[in-house]
Scaffold this active site. Sequence first.
Site, PDB file in Angstrom:
ATOM      1  CE  LYS A   1      -2.090   3.004   1.855  1.00 31.44           C
ATOM      2  NZ  LYS A   1      -1.916   4.410   1.378  1.00 31.44           N
TER       3      LYS A   1
ATOM      4  N   GLY B   1       6.466   5.286   8.274  1.00 31.79           N
ATOM      5  CA  GLY B   1       5.635   6.484   8.240  1.00 31.79           C
ATOM      6  C   GLY B   1       5.740   7.222   9.557  1.00 31.79           C
TER       7      GLY B   1
ATOM      8  CB  THR C   1       5.704   8.591  15.824  1.00 29.27           C
ATOM      9  OG1 THR C   1       7.088   8.544  15.441  1.00 29.27           O
ATOM     10  CG2 THR C   1       5.542   7.975  17.201  1.00 29.27           C
TER      11      THR C   1
ATOM     12  CB  THR D   1       0.574   6.467  10.948  1.00 33.52           C
ATOM     13  OG1 THR D   1       0.376   7.811  10.580  1.00 33.52           O
ATOM     14  CG2 THR D   1      -0.268   5.577  10.069  1.00 33.52           C
TER      15      THR D   1
ATOM     16  CD  GLU E   1      12.616   0.942  10.326  1.00 30.13           C
ATOM     17  OE1 GLU E   1      13.100   1.959  10.863  1.00 30.13           O
ATOM     18  OE2 GLU E   1      13.067  -0.189  10.492  1.00 30.13           O
TER      19      GLU E   1
ATOM     20  CD  GLU F   1       9.261  13.303  11.664  1.00 30.85           C
ATOM     21  OE1 GLU F   1       8.071  12.930  11.693  1.00 30.85           O
ATOM     22  OE2 GLU F   1      10.176  12.617  11.174  1.00 30.85           O
TER      23      GLU F   1
HETATM   24  P1  NAD Z   1       1.983   8.564   7.344  1.00 25.15           P
HETATM   25  O1  NAD Z   1       2.129   7.848   8.641  1.00 25.15           O
HETATM   26  O2  NAD Z   1       0.973   9.626   7.232  1.00 25.15           O
HETATM   27  O3  NAD Z   1       1.646   7.540   6.158  1.00 25.15           O
HETATM   28  C1  NAD Z   1       2.476   6.452   5.840  1.00 25.15           C
HETATM   29  C2  NAD Z   1       1.666   5.381   5.147  1.00 25.15           C
HETATM   30  O4  NAD Z   1       0.721   4.852   6.074  1.00 25.15           O
HETATM   31  C3  NAD Z   1       0.848   5.875   3.952  1.00 25.15           C
HETATM   32  O5  NAD Z   1       0.845   4.875   2.954  1.00 25.15           O
HETATM   33  C4  NAD Z   1      -0.539   6.036   4.539  1.00 25.15           C
HETATM   34  O6  NAD Z   1      -1.559   5.928   3.580  1.00 25.15           O
HETATM   35  C5  NAD Z   1      -0.579   4.873   5.507  1.00 25.15           C
HETATM   36  N1  NAD Z   1      -1.539   5.010   6.604  1.00 25.15           N
HETATM   37  C6  NAD Z   1      -2.005   6.148   7.186  1.00 25.15           C
HETATM   38  N2  NAD Z   1      -2.877   5.845   8.162  1.00 25.15           N
HETATM   39  C7  NAD Z   1      -2.950   4.498   8.221  1.00 25.15           C
HETATM   40  C8  NAD Z   1      -3.670   3.583   9.041  1.00 25.15           C
HETATM   41  N3  NAD Z   1      -4.485   3.989  10.011  1.00 25.15           N
HETATM   42  N4  NAD Z   1      -3.501   2.258   8.831  1.00 25.15           N
HETATM   43  C9  NAD Z   1      -2.663   1.824   7.879  1.00 25.15           C
HETATM   44  N5  NAD Z   1      -1.964   2.631   7.061  1.00 25.15           N
HETATM   45  C10 NAD Z   1      -2.104   3.962   7.244  1.00 25.15           C
HETATM   46  O7  NAD Z   1       3.450   9.085   7.009  1.00 25.15           O
HETATM   47  P2  NAD Z   1       3.874  10.039   5.825  1.00 25.15           P
HETATM   48  O8  NAD Z   1       3.393  11.408   6.158  1.00 25.15           O
HETATM   49  O9  NAD Z   1       3.525   9.402   4.538  1.00 25.15           O
HETATM   50  O10 NAD Z   1       5.473   9.996   5.951  1.00 25.15           O
HETATM   51  C11 NAD Z   1       6.214  10.869   6.736  1.00 25.15           C
HETATM   52  C12 NAD Z   1       6.639  10.193   8.025  1.00 25.15           C
HETATM   53  O11 NAD Z   1       7.347   9.001   7.745  1.00 25.15           O
HETATM   54  C13 NAD Z   1       7.584  11.055   8.837  1.00 25.15           C
HETATM   55  O12 NAD Z   1       7.195  10.995  10.194  1.00 25.15           O
HETATM   56  C14 NAD Z   1       8.922  10.381   8.643  1.00 25.15           C
HETATM   57  O13 NAD Z   1       9.853  10.570   9.685  1.00 25.15           O
HETATM   58  C15 NAD Z   1       8.535   8.948   8.536  1.00 25.15           C
HETATM   59  N6  NAD Z   1       9.561   8.174   7.867  1.00 25.15           N
HETATM   60  C16 NAD Z   1      10.296   7.293   8.609  1.00 25.15           C
HETATM   61  C17 NAD Z   1      11.318   6.570   7.991  1.00 25.15           C
HETATM   62  C18 NAD Z   1      12.152   5.586   8.771  1.00 25.15           C
HETATM   63  O14 NAD Z   1      12.866   4.821   8.154  1.00 25.15           O
HETATM   64  N7  NAD Z   1      12.092   5.587  10.084  1.00 25.15           N
HETATM   65  C19 NAD Z   1      11.552   6.732   6.628  1.00 25.15           C
HETATM   66  C20 NAD Z   1      10.778   7.645   5.916  1.00 25.15           C
HETATM   67  C21 NAD Z   1       9.771   8.356   6.539  1.00 25.15           C
END
Ligand code: NAD
Length: 489
Positions: free
Chosen positions: A176, A229, A231, A233, A251, A390
């Site tokens: 996804k 994604g 924290t 989420t 992650e 963040e």
């Molecule tokens: P996000 O958490 O909004 O979304 C990430 C993914 O999760 C998307 O595909 C989204 O559609 C999905 N999602 C959202 N709600 C969900 C739910 N309830 N159930 C299942 N899936 C769901 O994150 P974002 O805004 O896309 O990305 C930015 C974040 O990602 C930042 O906090 C960044 O630090 C983090 N990030 C972490 C790493 C790592 O390796 N630690 C790498 C890249 C990004």
Amino acid sequence: MATMEQLANLINGQQVSAHSGKWLDNVEPATGAVYSQIPHSDQTDINAAVTAANNAFAEWSAMPVAKRSAHLQALADLLEENLEDFAHAESIDTGKPVSLARTVDIPRAVANLRFFAAAVAHTQSDAYFTDNHAINYTLRKPVGVAGCISPWNLPLYLFTWKIAPALAIGCTVVGKPSEITPMTAHKLGALTIDAGFPQGVLNIVHGSGATAGAALVEHPDVPAISFTGGTVTGQAIARTAGPMLKKLALELGGKNPFIVFEDANMPEALDHAIRAAFTNQGQICLCGSRIFVQRSRYDEFVAGMIERAQDFKPGDPLDHETRFGSLVSAEHKQKVCSYIQLAKDEGGTIECGGKEPDADALPPRVRGGCFLEPTIITGLNAQCRTNQEEIFGPVTTIMPFDHEEEVLQRANGTPYGLAAMLWTNDLDRAHRIAGQLDAGTVWVNCWLLRDLRVPFGGMKQSGLGREGGTEALHFFTEPKNICIRVRHN
Ligand code: NAD
């Protein structure tokens, strides 16, 4: 009028629309224009994808390793052949400079596929000879259908970082991708058809997190979820997956310190600090967003950063000369701007940036885009919200420090623990501090140097579990110990 491109789900080897017939708009952030649509998938689409993945599992997991590897290598070959096309698509979809996409994101996605295709051929199983009366060995079987959920900032790189180990070890996958940046995953799905992947081995379902993402996490036939994604989420996913006793790799976010001691090679530290702050408009989880500089070199360092920030002039991401593009969405830009306002309210001094570029500083094509100037802030303490939360944008703070213990305490003093950077020429100090920093990765005199064999992940609120190398391959297996008694007549 040209018809709008409509992206497809990949389910059981077929490119299909959402069962409901609903669509979500996909925006080019550098212009603000809707330029394609993605399927607004729901539980019905996820169910179909999981069924396809389940049906494909027996054959894929039983396939000789060399053959599975060959499929991944074929996909990597095709991706490499189409590098320019993918880089262009990633730039439009994310707002990142096309030069970054073609030199980092897409080559690294190719490298992910190749690395795990090769690594799986070298996996080992533990065996112990137990006090002369038994042999214990560990059988690692692929866990089944893996759910892989990825974010928008490095969309293809992080998508392949998850699906490659899962597929290599013998899992089938329902992926996804982020609804904000779906294009490269969609194109990769099409390449798997060209690469001759068996039907149902890799399924890709587009849609919102709340609908498609949540349905994937809730599905009882998906025993492992690998998520990257935010924290918040990640915590929501853990609340669902935890009671179902699913395997979970999270992650999550970061607030990474970049520490510069007075003995550091200053020009090098500055060159890396500026990249660590502003590459991909600061939208990399590993960016250094809190810079600590030993007091004797502080003024010189701040001046060096302001000077170097001038090299990050916002420009059209599709222009090959551009080093600094658009933020990923208007909503995200709004969030970053709210933090710049917060920094001012908390008493910070905006040393440069802090606002949108002047309209005439941008080419006409991108004047409606989500641009912000690279922003450097001083005068804040380490405990204020600007330095604790963040921001995930082109915003970095710089703070002076006096002693090792003090900087360690301040560097570690956030809820996060993803990465930390340390600049010093004192070898003893490098080891001493690196070992005490709360971070899954510590870079000493470098930034973003990756070796795909090492464990990757975060401490504290930055995550759960580790990806990378053997850890990633093991994550997608269910280890079973087999103990055989050795009889001695
Ligand atoms: P996000 O958490 O909004 O979304 C990430 C993914 O999760 C998307 O595909 C989204 O559609 C999905 N999602 C959202 N709600 C969900 C739910 N309830 N159930 C299942 N899936 C769901 O994150 P974002 O805004 O896309 O990305 C930015 C974040 O990602 C930042 O906090 C960044 O630090 C983090 N990030 C972490 C790493 C790592 O390796 N630690 C790498 C890249 C990004």
